[in-house]
Write a protein that holds these residues in place. Structure first.
Motif, PDB file in Angstrom:
ATOM      1  N   ILE A   8     -44.197 -17.064  37.696  1.00  0.00           N
ATOM      2  CA  ILE A   8     -43.664 -18.499  37.982  1.00  0.00           C
ATOM      3  C   ILE A   8     -45.107 -18.931  38.757  1.00  0.00           C
ATOM      4  N   GLY A   9     -45.897 -19.427  39.035  1.00  0.00           N
ATOM      5  CA  GLY A   9     -46.858 -20.290  39.162  1.00  0.00           C
ATOM      6  C   GLY A   9     -47.295 -19.033  41.133  1.00  0.00           C
ATOM      7  N   ASP A  10     -48.039 -19.417  42.221  1.00  0.00           N
ATOM      8  CA  ASP A  10     -48.491 -18.174  42.830  1.00  0.00           C
ATOM      9  C   ASP A  10     -47.241 -18.231  44.145  1.00  0.00           C
ATOM     10  N   ALA A  11     -47.184 -16.752  44.543  1.00  0.00           N
ATOM     11  CA  ALA A  11     -46.779 -16.523  45.582  1.00  0.00           C
ATOM     12  C   ALA A  11     -46.980 -17.345  46.729  1.00  0.00           C
ATOM     13  N   ILE A  12     -46.425 -18.462  47.424  1.00  0.00           N
ATOM     14  CA  ILE A  12     -46.806 -18.678  48.628  1.00  0.00           C
ATOM     15  C   ILE A  12     -45.983 -18.037  49.971  1.00  0.00           C
ATOM     16  N   GLU A  13     -46.395 -18.480  51.424  1.00  0.00           N
ATOM     17  CA  GLU A  13     -45.896 -17.407  52.782  1.00  0.00           C
ATOM     18  C   GLU A  13     -45.049 -18.943  52.810  1.00  0.00           C
ATOM     19  N   PRO A  14     -43.349 -18.897  53.634  1.00  0.00           N
ATOM     20  CA  PRO A  14     -43.675 -19.675  54.292  1.00  0.00           C
ATOM     21  C   PRO A  14     -43.131 -19.389  55.344  1.00  0.00           C
ATOM     22  N   ASP A  15     -43.360 -21.049  56.456  1.00  0.00           N
ATOM     23  CA  ASP A  15     -43.134 -20.154  58.163  1.00  0.00           C
ATOM     24  C   ASP A  15     -41.783 -19.888  58.118  1.00  0.00           C
ATOM     25  N   ALA A  16     -41.733 -19.232  59.502  1.00  0.00           N
ATOM     26  CA  ALA A  16     -40.593 -18.612  59.415  1.00  0.00           C
ATOM     27  C   ALA A  16     -39.483 -19.830  59.411  1.00  0.00           C
ATOM     28  N   HIS A  17     -39.654 -20.905  59.580  1.00  0.00           N
ATOM     29  CA  HIS A  17     -38.092 -21.452  59.741  1.00  0.00           C
ATOM     30  C   HIS A  17     -38.067 -22.842  57.970  1.00  0.00           C
ATOM     31  N   TYR A  18     -39.086 -21.689  56.948  1.00  0.00           N
ATOM     32  CA  TYR A  18     -39.019 -22.685  55.683  1.00  0.00           C
ATOM     33  C   TYR A  18     -39.381 -23.933  55.816  1.00  0.00           C
ATOM     34  N   ASN A  19     -40.473 -24.104  56.854  1.00  0.00           N
ATOM     35  CA  ASN A  19     -40.761 -25.746  56.453  1.00  0.00           C
ATOM     36  C   ASN A  19     -41.471 -26.597  56.193  1.00  0.00           C
ATOM     37  N   ASN A  20     -42.487 -25.385  55.715  1.00  0.00           N
ATOM     38  CA  ASN A  20     -43.532 -25.794  54.566  1.00  0.00           C
ATOM     39  C   ASN A  20     -43.155 -25.690  53.597  1.00  0.00           C
ATOM     40  N   LEU A  21     -42.378 -25.902  52.775  1.00  0.00           N
ATOM     41  CA  LEU A  21     -42.169 -25.876  51.488  1.00  0.00           C
ATOM     42  C   LEU A  21     -42.048 -27.420  50.723  1.00  0.00           C
ATOM     43  N   LYS A  22     -42.195 -27.778  49.837  1.00  0.00           N
ATOM     44  CA  LYS A  22     -42.001 -29.505  49.660  1.00  0.00           C
ATOM     45  C   LYS A  22     -41.313 -28.998  48.793  1.00  0.00           C
ATOM     46  N   ARG A  23     -41.711 -30.558  47.353  1.00  0.00           N
ATOM     47  CA  ARG A  23     -41.140 -30.663  45.924  1.00  0.00           C
ATOM     48  C   ARG A  23     -40.650 -29.942  44.915  1.00  0.00           C
ATOM     49  N   GLY A  24     -40.479 -29.143  44.250  1.00  0.00           N
ATOM     50  CA  GLY A  24     -41.481 -28.225  42.878  1.00  0.00           C
ATOM     51  C   GLY A  24     -41.733 -27.509  43.364  1.00  0.00           C
ATOM     52  N   ASP A  25     -41.164 -26.528  44.345  1.00  0.00           N
ATOM     53  CA  ASP A  25     -41.771 -25.439  44.815  1.00  0.00           C
ATOM     54  C   ASP A  25     -40.014 -24.300  44.626  1.00  0.00           C
ATOM     55  N   PHE A  26     -40.305 -23.188  44.242  1.00  0.00           N
ATOM     56  CA  PHE A  26     -39.470 -22.095  43.872  1.00  0.00           C
ATOM     57  C   PHE A  26     -38.489 -20.766  45.064  1.00  0.00           C
ATOM     58  N   VAL A  27     -37.606 -20.983  45.113  1.00  0.00           N
ATOM     59  CA  VAL A  27     -37.066 -20.374  46.146  1.00  0.00           C
ATOM     60  C   VAL A  27     -36.463 -19.596  45.238  1.00  0.00           C
ATOM     61  N   PHE A  28     -36.940 -17.842  45.445  1.00  0.00           N
ATOM     62  CA  PHE A  28     -36.162 -16.687  44.843  1.00  0.00           C
ATOM     63  C   PHE A  28     -35.605 -15.651  46.494  1.00  0.00           C
ATOM     64  N   TRP A  29     -34.259 -15.493  45.647  1.00  0.00           N
ATOM     65  CA  TRP A  29     -33.641 -14.211  46.081  1.00  0.00           C
ATOM     66  C   TRP A  29     -33.513 -13.337  45.317  1.00  0.00           C
ATOM     67  N   LYS A  30     -32.485 -11.887  45.530  1.00  0.00           N
ATOM     68  CA  LYS A  30     -32.798 -11.269  44.498  1.00  0.00           C
ATOM     69  C   LYS A  30     -31.239 -11.556  43.610  1.00  0.00           C
ATOM     70  N   GLY A  31     -31.517 -11.592  42.311  1.00  0.00           N
ATOM     71  CA  GLY A  31     -30.541 -12.047  41.346  1.00  0.00           C
ATOM     72  C   GLY A  31     -30.456 -13.938  41.047  1.00  0.00           C
ATOM     73  N   HIS A  32     -31.506 -14.811  41.928  1.00  0.00           N
ATOM     74  CA  HIS A  32     -30.741 -15.784  42.146  1.00  0.00           C
ATOM     75  C   HIS A  32     -32.424 -16.683  42.159  1.00  0.00           C
ATOM     76  N   ALA A  33     -32.085 -18.170  42.030  1.00  0.00           N
ATOM     77  CA  ALA A  33     -33.709 -18.567  41.323  1.00  0.00           C
ATOM     78  C   ALA A  33     -33.057 -19.654  41.830  1.00  0.00           C
ATOM     79  N   ALA A  34     -33.879 -20.835  42.143  1.00  0.00           N
ATOM     80  CA  ALA A  34     -33.908 -22.006  42.966  1.00  0.00           C
ATOM     81  C   ALA A  34     -34.810 -22.855  42.897  1.00  0.00           C
ATOM     82  N   MET A  35     -34.933 -24.558  43.046  1.00  0.00           N
ATOM     83  CA  MET A  35     -36.030 -25.523  43.257  1.00  0.00           C
ATOM     84  C   MET A  35     -36.309 -26.748  44.355  1.00  0.00           C
TER      85      MET A  35
END
Length: 285
Positions: free
Chosen positions: A216-243
Motif C-alpha cells: 500500500i502506498g509508499d513507506a515513510i520514515e516516522p520520527d522518533a516519537h511518531y509525531n510526523n504522521l497524518k490522517r490517512g497514514d497506515f501503521v503496521f505491526w507484525k500481524g496488525h494493520a491500522a490507520m
C-alpha cells in the motif's frame, strides 16, 4: 520465487491453468466464472466446516472456480486474488452486471419498495448489486433489484462513484464487532477494515496485513516519537494493520476492545509492544 498460496491457486493435484510452467501439479484447469450470491461468505483454508476462516467474500464478488466437490468449491476472488474454499451454495452464475455498491455499513433487502415489509436479507458495505430502476413510497426512494426486491437508495451509489477519504469510510464502521477473518459491516478484522475502506475509494488492495504492509502506498520514515504522521497514514505491526484518524489518533479493528475503535497512537504502541513489538512500517498513499 515461491508463489504465495493465498494468492495463487495451486495444489499438488490441481492448479490454475494460468500457472502452468510456474508450478507443478497433476492437472491444470481454467477457472469457471461464478459470483458470490450470499451476503457474506466465509472462506476456509480447507474444504471442511471446521477449518479456520481465512477471509470472507461479499455479495457480488466475482470468483473463479477451480474445483466443485462434495459441497465445497475451491475458488479465487478476482478482486483481491484471495484463494480458498467456500460452500457451493454460496455461488451463482454471473447474470446482470452490477451497477451499484452498498455504501452504508449495513443495509436491508426488502421484498418490495416498503420499509415496513419484513426484510428478506441484509447486505454489507462493499456489496455489489444490480439496480434495474427506482420506486418511491412515502417519500423514501428505493433501488429495485432484478428479483423485484428493494434496497434503500440512499444506501447505494453507482459503482463508478467513489469517495476520496478512506478514513471517513472507516469512521462509519466505528463499534463494528471485531471478527477474525471478517471483511464486512457485520464483523471485521484489522486488515479487513483497511481493505474495505480503500475499496470504497475505488482502490482494490490485498487482503492480509503482511501483504498490505508491503504494497500500500509508499513507506515513510516516522520520527522518533511518531509525531510526523497524518490522517490517512497506515501503521503496521507484525500481524496488525491500522490507520491514522489524525496526527495522533489511531483507528483500527482492535482485538483488545473487540471492535473498531479509536485510541491514541502512543497508547497503542505501548500496549501492543508487550506482545508484538513496535510498528514495522508506516505507509502513505
Amino acid at each position: 520465487m515461491t508463489l504465495d498460496k493465498r494468492l495463487n491457486a495451486f495444489r499438488p493435484d490441481l492448479a490454475d491453468e494460468s500457472l502452468r510452467g510456474q508450478v507443478e501439479a497433476e492437472h491444470f484447469v481454467q477457472g469457471k466464472p461464478m459470483r458470490i450470491a450470499d451476503p457474506v461468505v466465509d472462506v476456509r483454508g480447507a474444504a471442511r466446516g471446521d477449518a479456520g476462516v481465512t477471509t470472507q467474500f461479499l455479495f457480488g464478488d466475482d470468483v473463479l472456480v477451480f474445483e466443485d466437490s462434495n459441497g465445497w468449491c475451491w475458488v479465487q476472488n478476482e478482486r483481491d486474488g484471495y484463494v480458498g474454499y467456500v460452500v457451493d451454495t454460496a455461488l451463482d452464475k454471473r447474470y446482470d452486471e452490477p451497477t451499484h455498491i452498498v455504501i452504508a455499513p449495513r443495509t436491508f433487502v426488502y421484498p418490495g419498495s416498503d420499509l415496513k415489509f419484513p426484510p428478506t436479507n441484509a447486505l454489507s458495505m462493499g456489496s455489489l448489486v444490480t439496480i434495474k430502476g427506482g420506486e418511491e413510497r412515502r417519500g423514501t426512494l428505493y433501488g429495485i433489484l432484478p428479483s423485484g426486491e428493494a434496497i434503500i437508495a440512499k444506501h447505494l451509489v453507482p459503482i463508478d462513484e467513489v469517495t476520496d477519504d478512506h478514513v471517513a469510510v472507516a469512521e462509519t464502521l466505528m463499534h463494528t464487532p471485531y471478527l477474525w477473518g471478517g471483511v464486512s459491516g457485520f464483523g471485521i478484522d484489522c486488515s479487513g477494515l483497511v481493505q474495505l475502506s480503500l475499496l470504497m475509494t475505488g482502490q482494490s488492495v490485498l487482503r492480509d496485513s503482511d501483504m498490505q504492509a508491503d504494497t500500500i502506498g509508499d513507506a515513510i520514515e516516522p520520527d522518533a516519537h511518531y509525531n510526523n504522521l497524518k490522517r490517512g497514514d497506515f501503521v503496521f505491526w507484525k500481524g496488525h494493520a491500522a490507520m491514522m484518524a489524525s496526527h495522533s489518533m489511531l483507528l483500527h479493528a482492535s482485538g483488545h476492545t473487540m471492535s473498531v475503535t479509536l485510541e491514541p497512537l502512543h497508547d497503542a504502541i505501548e500496549r501492543i509492544a508487550y506482545l508484538y513489538g513496535k510498528p514495522t512500517v508506516v505507509r502513505r498513499l
